[in-house]
Design a protein around this motif. Sequence first.
Motif, short mmCIF file in Angstrom:
data_model
loop_
_atom_site.label_atom_id
_atom_site.label_comp_id
_atom_site.label_asym_id
_atom_site.label_seq_id
_atom_site.Cartn_x
_atom_site.Cartn_y
_atom_site.Cartn_z
N ILE A 89 -5.83 -5.21 1.74
CA ILE A 89 -5.39 -3.85 1.41
C ILE A 89 -6.32 -2.83 2.06
CG2 ILE A 89 -5.22 -2.17 -0.48
CD1 ILE A 89 -3.95 -4.44 -2.14
N LEU B 281 -5.33 0.09 4.67
CA LEU B 281 -5.72 1.48 4.51
C LEU B 281 -6.41 2.01 5.76
CD1 LEU B 281 -6.97 1.37 0.83
CD2 LEU B 281 -5.11 2.82 1.68
N VAL C 192 0.84 -1.20 0.00
CA VAL C 192 0.00 0.00 0.00
C VAL C 192 0.88 1.26 0.00
CG1 VAL C 192 -1.64 1.35 1.40
CG2 VAL C 192 -2.01 -1.10 1.04
#
Length: 104
Positions: free
Chosen positions: A58, A62, A10
Amino acid sequence: MVSAATKQKVQGIIDSNPVAVFSKSYCPYCRATKETLTSLGAKFHVLELDQIDDGAEIQDALQELTGQRTVPQNFIGQEFIGGNSDLQARKGELPKLLKAAGAV
């Protein structure tokens, strides 16, 4: 628990793109963000979380990074801008932000 590899992935996407959009292909807010950036002539990297195997992880990474779980999550010049409503609220300054990031 999010793996270090996913966090690195990321961060790598954010660091290596002037504009990074973490999106889901069916999301109307994501579509609005992409349409706004396209209309401004921005070059941007999109990751459709619903179309990749590690999309859920992911999204977890985040959330740890930004404190938000929803999409889209928009980064301009490695800075977290927020979601679609945040992006639209800053529409007047977007051309300047995009230029500074090297996205136009």
